[in-house]
Scaffold this motif. Structure first.
Motif, PDB file in Angstrom:
ATOM      1  N   UNK A  25       0.853  -1.184   0.000  1.00 47.58           N
ATOM      2  CA  UNK A  25       0.000   0.000   0.000  1.00 47.58           C
ATOM      3  C   UNK A  25       0.893   1.240   0.000  1.00 47.58           C
ATOM      4  N   UNK A  26       1.471   1.619  -1.124  1.00 45.64           N
ATOM      5  CA  UNK A  26       2.385   2.772  -1.151  1.00 45.64           C
ATOM      6  C   UNK A  26       1.654   4.096  -0.937  1.00 45.64           C
ATOM      7  N   UNK A  28      -8.494  -7.771  -1.701  1.00 46.34           N
ATOM      8  CA  UNK A  28      -8.864  -8.420  -2.950  1.00 46.34           C
ATOM      9  C   UNK A  28      -7.934  -9.604  -3.148  1.00 46.34           C
ATOM     10  N   UNK A  29      -8.472 -10.802  -3.197  1.00 41.95           N
ATOM     11  CA  UNK A  29      -7.624 -11.990  -3.296  1.00 41.95           C
ATOM     12  C   UNK A  29      -7.064 -12.138  -4.692  1.00 41.95           C
ATOM     13  N   UNK A  30      -5.848 -12.665  -4.761  1.00 38.73           N
ATOM     14  CA  UNK A  30      -5.226 -12.968  -6.040  1.00 38.73           C
ATOM     15  C   UNK A  30      -5.100 -14.474  -6.137  1.00 38.73           C
ATOM     16  N   UNK A  31      -5.538 -15.047  -7.206  1.00 37.61           N
ATOM     17  CA  UNK A  31      -5.522 -16.488  -7.361  1.00 37.61           C
ATOM     18  C   UNK A  31      -4.105 -16.973  -7.634  1.00 37.61           C
ATOM     19  N   UNK A  44      -5.718  -2.953  -5.036  1.00 38.37           N
ATOM     20  CA  UNK A  44      -6.186  -2.227  -3.852  1.00 38.37           C
ATOM     21  C   UNK A  44      -6.642  -0.825  -4.247  1.00 38.37           C
ATOM     22  N   UNK A  45      -5.855  -0.132  -5.060  1.00 42.96           N
ATOM     23  CA  UNK A  45      -6.234   1.209  -5.514  1.00 42.96           C
ATOM     24  C   UNK A  45      -7.517   1.164  -6.341  1.00 42.96           C
ATOM     25  N   UNK A  67       3.604  -8.164  -6.113  1.00 36.88           N
ATOM     26  CA  UNK A  67       3.423  -7.017  -5.224  1.00 36.88           C
ATOM     27  C   UNK A  67       2.694  -5.869  -5.878  1.00 36.88           C
ATOM     28  N   UNK A  68       3.097  -5.509  -7.110  1.00 34.52           N
ATOM     29  CA  UNK A  68       2.475  -4.376  -7.785  1.00 34.52           C
ATOM     30  C   UNK A  68       1.048  -4.694  -8.234  1.00 34.52           C
TER      31      UNK A  68
END
Length: 337
Positions: A18-19, A230-233, A74-75, A67-68
């Motif tokens: 979360x930058x 938000x989940x990432x598969x 998220x944004x 990561x990105x």
């Protein structure tokens, strides 16, 4: 160059994935600016790139940097309402996502995600979205780098290690070091160049050692990511796959899947004018800007004395300012449109 009164939202503090960021208005260019900050140190950035790259993390079938991609999602989930309100209030404005380092990768992936959605989903036309990233790390597959070239721009400065840094490039560097005939190098090269090479190689190696020290933290984060917004598969794993990919296979080391910097690439090249004197008698330094094709170049780490300093924000600022001095006024506004 924005007035403080035109900064509508500013989040200073960062957290994992979360930058820090800001949302502002540029009335002169009719832009809504969404600026995303990078990590605080180059060494933290190296750690994040190497340990969190994962070939299983995909965006609509394309490999991306874990990561990105998580930060961009998220944004997308939390700030889409703010973006929509700004574009409704400032009619005729376009949305420009911008960032440095990991913030640049996040901005680029967020632009790709927004472009994939319809006007009905967003509340505004996806065609108004574009992104400019400075010192963007490799974060997308070659296919995705090419498909986003019409609306994503990446600026790479000379020997900056970050746009060249991935598990794959580190594996190639390791293979190159192991396969080099160092006796012949010593015989042919002067000692100063050898000392510089060793010093810069040590810098990269120490950064990789830093990765090992922080593996536990990132492994813990990845195992707990199911509880994120938000989940990432992706398949659960206790150790990031890109690190374990550096394994011996029939006497050699396998190279992990390649990731690329996104979009159209502009390369800031350092030049020396031998006809103009300087304080150290090395000639006057100046920069030129070269356009490169997407999905190419920057797969090899350059062990130069500038591999860290070329990553800094102020280095990009002074280099681009030098480029703009040589452009006609009519071209300055259109440089990264």
């Amino acid at each position: 160059m924005l007035r403080e009164s035109n900064v509508l939202k500013f989040v200073k503090n960062s957290s994992v994935m979360r930058p820090g960021y800001y949302i502002g208005i540029d009335p002169r260019k009719k832009l809504v600016i969404f600026g995303i900050r990078g990590t605080h140190t180059v060494y933290d950035l190296i750690t994040d790139i190497v340990t969190s790259s994962d070939g299983e993390v995909t965006f609509e079938g394309y490999s991306t940097h874990f990561g990105t991609a998580e930060a961009a999602r998220w944004f997308l989930h939390h700030e889409i309402g703010t973006i929509r309100q700004c574009l409704e209030k400032y009619e005729g404005f376009r949305l420009r996502l911008v960032g440095h380092s990991l913030g640049a990768a996040t901005a680029s992936l967020l632009a790709i995600m927004l472009r994939k959605r319809s006007k009905k989903e967003l509340g505004f036309s996806p065609d108004v979205v574009s992104a400019v990233g400075y010192a963007t790390p490799p974060c997308v597959s070659k296919e995705l780098a090419e498909t986003c070239s019409n609306f994503v721009t990446t600026i790479v400065m000379q020997d900056d290690i970050v746009p060249r840094l991935s598990a794959a490039s580190l594996a190639r560097l390791r293979n190159e070091i192991l396969e080099t005939d160092w006796m012949s190098v010593v015989e042919k090269a002067d000692w100063k160049s050898i000392v510089d090479l060793v010093a810069n190689a040590k810098l990269v190696v120490s950064s990789v050692q830093d990765v090992a020290r922080k593996l536990a933290d990132y492994a813990h984060f990845k195992s707990a990511k199911g509880s994120s917004d938000i989940a990432i598969k992706t398949e659960p794993t206790s150790v990031p796959k890109k690190v374990t990919a550096l394994q011996k296979e029939e006497g050699a080391y396998t190279v992990p899947e390649e990731l690329f910097v996104p979009g159209t690439v502009y390369y800031l090249k350092r030049n020396i004018d031998d006809h103009t004197g300087s304080n150290d008698n090395r000639g006057q330094e100046y920069f030129s800007l070269w356009r490169r094709h997407p999905g190419e170049h920057f797969q090899k780490i350059i062990l130069s004395s500038n591999l860290i300093s070329d990553h800094r924000c102020d280095s990009h600022y002074f280099a681009l300012r030098d480029v703009l001095k040589g452009l006609p006024m009519s071209h300055e506004e259109d440089l990264f449109r």
